[in-house]
Design a protein around this motif. Sequence first.
Motif, short mmCIF file in Angstrom:
data_model
loop_
_atom_site.label_atom_id
_atom_site.label_comp_id
_atom_site.label_asym_id
_atom_site.label_seq_id
_atom_site.Cartn_x
_atom_site.Cartn_y
_atom_site.Cartn_z
N UNK A 254 1.31 -1.38 -0.37
CA UNK A 254 -0.03 0.60 0.20
C UNK A 254 0.95 0.98 0.06
N UNK A 255 1.15 1.66 -1.42
CA UNK A 255 2.40 2.99 -1.22
C UNK A 255 1.93 3.90 -0.16
N UNK A 256 1.08 4.53 -1.07
CA UNK A 256 -0.20 5.96 -0.09
C UNK A 256 0.87 5.79 1.43
N UNK A 257 -0.16 4.55 1.95
CA UNK A 257 -0.06 4.40 3.29
C UNK A 257 1.05 3.71 3.78
N UNK A 258 2.06 3.24 3.01
CA UNK A 258 3.24 2.98 3.87
C UNK A 258 4.50 4.92 3.57
N UNK A 259 3.84 5.09 2.37
CA UNK A 259 4.75 7.09 2.52
C UNK A 259 4.30 7.52 3.68
N UNK A 260 3.23 7.17 3.38
CA UNK A 260 2.39 8.72 4.56
C UNK A 260 3.55 7.93 5.95
N UNK A 261 3.21 6.81 7.10
CA UNK A 261 4.11 6.48 7.40
C UNK A 261 5.67 6.72 7.53
N UNK A 262 6.16 7.13 6.46
CA UNK A 262 7.24 7.51 6.51
C UNK A 262 7.70 8.90 6.58
N UNK A 263 6.19 9.82 6.02
CA UNK A 263 5.76 10.96 6.37
C UNK A 263 6.10 11.09 7.94
N UNK A 264 5.04 10.38 8.55
CA UNK A 264 5.19 10.90 9.66
C UNK A 264 6.50 10.55 10.47
N UNK A 265 6.83 9.46 10.58
CA UNK A 265 8.63 9.02 10.76
C UNK A 265 9.28 10.27 11.09
N UNK A 266 9.35 11.36 9.69
CA UNK A 266 10.63 11.50 9.42
C UNK A 266 9.99 13.13 10.39
N UNK A 267 8.61 13.60 9.89
CA UNK A 267 8.34 15.06 11.21
C UNK A 267 8.24 14.38 12.77
N UNK A 268 8.34 13.21 13.36
CA UNK A 268 8.39 13.46 14.36
C UNK A 268 9.84 13.49 14.62
N UNK A 269 10.69 13.36 13.88
CA UNK A 269 11.96 13.19 14.21
C UNK A 269 12.75 14.41 13.97
N UNK A 270 11.89 15.27 13.19
CA UNK A 270 12.36 16.78 12.64
C UNK A 270 11.91 17.54 13.80
N UNK A 271 10.22 17.25 14.34
CA UNK A 271 9.97 18.42 15.42
C UNK A 271 10.69 18.27 17.34
N UNK A 272 11.61 17.33 16.65
CA UNK A 272 12.44 17.44 17.81
C UNK A 272 13.27 18.46 17.96
N UNK A 273 13.87 19.18 16.82
CA UNK A 273 15.07 19.97 16.85
C UNK A 273 14.74 20.60 15.11
N UNK A 274 13.77 21.73 15.33
CA UNK A 274 13.65 21.81 13.72
C UNK A 274 14.16 22.74 13.60
N UNK A 275 14.80 23.56 13.77
CA UNK A 275 15.94 24.43 13.53
C UNK A 275 16.85 24.03 12.93
N UNK A 276 17.35 22.57 13.35
CA UNK A 276 18.28 21.71 12.66
C UNK A 276 17.84 20.86 11.92
N UNK A 277 16.88 21.34 10.78
CA UNK A 277 16.48 20.66 9.67
C UNK A 277 16.52 21.06 8.22
N UNK A 278 16.95 21.24 7.17
CA UNK A 278 17.60 22.02 6.29
C UNK A 278 16.25 21.98 5.17
N UNK A 279 15.41 22.72 5.80
CA UNK A 279 14.32 24.30 5.47
C UNK A 279 14.38 24.71 3.72
N UNK A 280 15.69 25.00 3.49
CA UNK A 280 15.77 25.42 2.60
C UNK A 280 15.34 25.10 1.37
N UNK A 281 14.86 23.82 1.20
CA UNK A 281 14.34 23.59 0.01
C UNK A 281 13.48 23.08 -0.69
#
Length: 300
Positions: A254-281
């Motif tokens: 289920x590619x959409x569901x899996x992609x959503x799980x991936x984004x959720x994991x990345x978002x959770x990690x970024x929220x710990x220190x949002x200033x340390x992410x490359x937001x320039x893209x």
Amino acid sequence: MNQPKKTRSAQAILFLVRTLAKLPFKWGLLVGAQLGNLLRIAAVKRRRVTAVNIALCFPELTALAQRQLVKDIFIANGIGIVETAWAHYADRSMFDDKIEIRGQQLLDEALQQNRGVVLLGAHFSTLDLGGLLFSYTNAPLNTLYRKHNDPLLDKAIIEGRAKYSEPIDRKNIRLVIRKLKQNQCIWFAPDQDLNAKGCVFVNFFGQTASTVTAASNFVRFNQSPLLMLAHYRKPDNSGYILEFSEVADCDSNDKPAYAQAVNNAIEKAIRQHPEQYMWMHKRFKNQPDGKNKLYQAAQC
């Protein structure tokens, strides 16, 4: 014979990076912070893209807090330039007393399955330093990369990353499968808008984001476990955290569901220190209706 302008620019960049690599830890952080401040002033378009991303992804923040976060992002990414220099050219021993590994047992348990491990990464400011930090786990690492347009810089990047991992062209799927079957780790970062074939539109920080579905493919190749790998600079600048965490389990078919799980994991990690992410893209530049208006108002 005069060298082409691009070659001279690449040589200047490499000279700067090698010079930065000689800085001791505390001085490197100070110099990196000033580099970040200079980039914020000079890189107008990147600053505007960053401001749009922060407004979209952190609407709960006041305008003042958003502006401060943009400043902190450039400082963190300026330090990231020095950290890249250290990762490529400095002695690893300078980090022996500066690393804390969290969730090592998750990696160990995943490797015990003997199916290789897919490591989900993201474009943190400590991007290249992450490979050096990972080497302290003593696990075999392969990193997927996209070839740089400049041959000189591409060669330098590959050689730098090869100190702690085996760089693999992201198109070399056969080699990826082989490494997984050899029970090695494959790292890749699917957090940019590539507008590539096989992308799906799912949620990321409350926005619709074009997301690659490679994670589900990699997992399916050898039924490999998937882990999130994040790395941060500690708030007191005393060192770094390398953190493994689980990704929500779902059907890799289920590619959409899996992609959503991936984004959720990345978002959770970024929220710990949002200033340390490359937001320039321009993370949200492609939308389902084909229109790209999110960055137009800011003339990004």
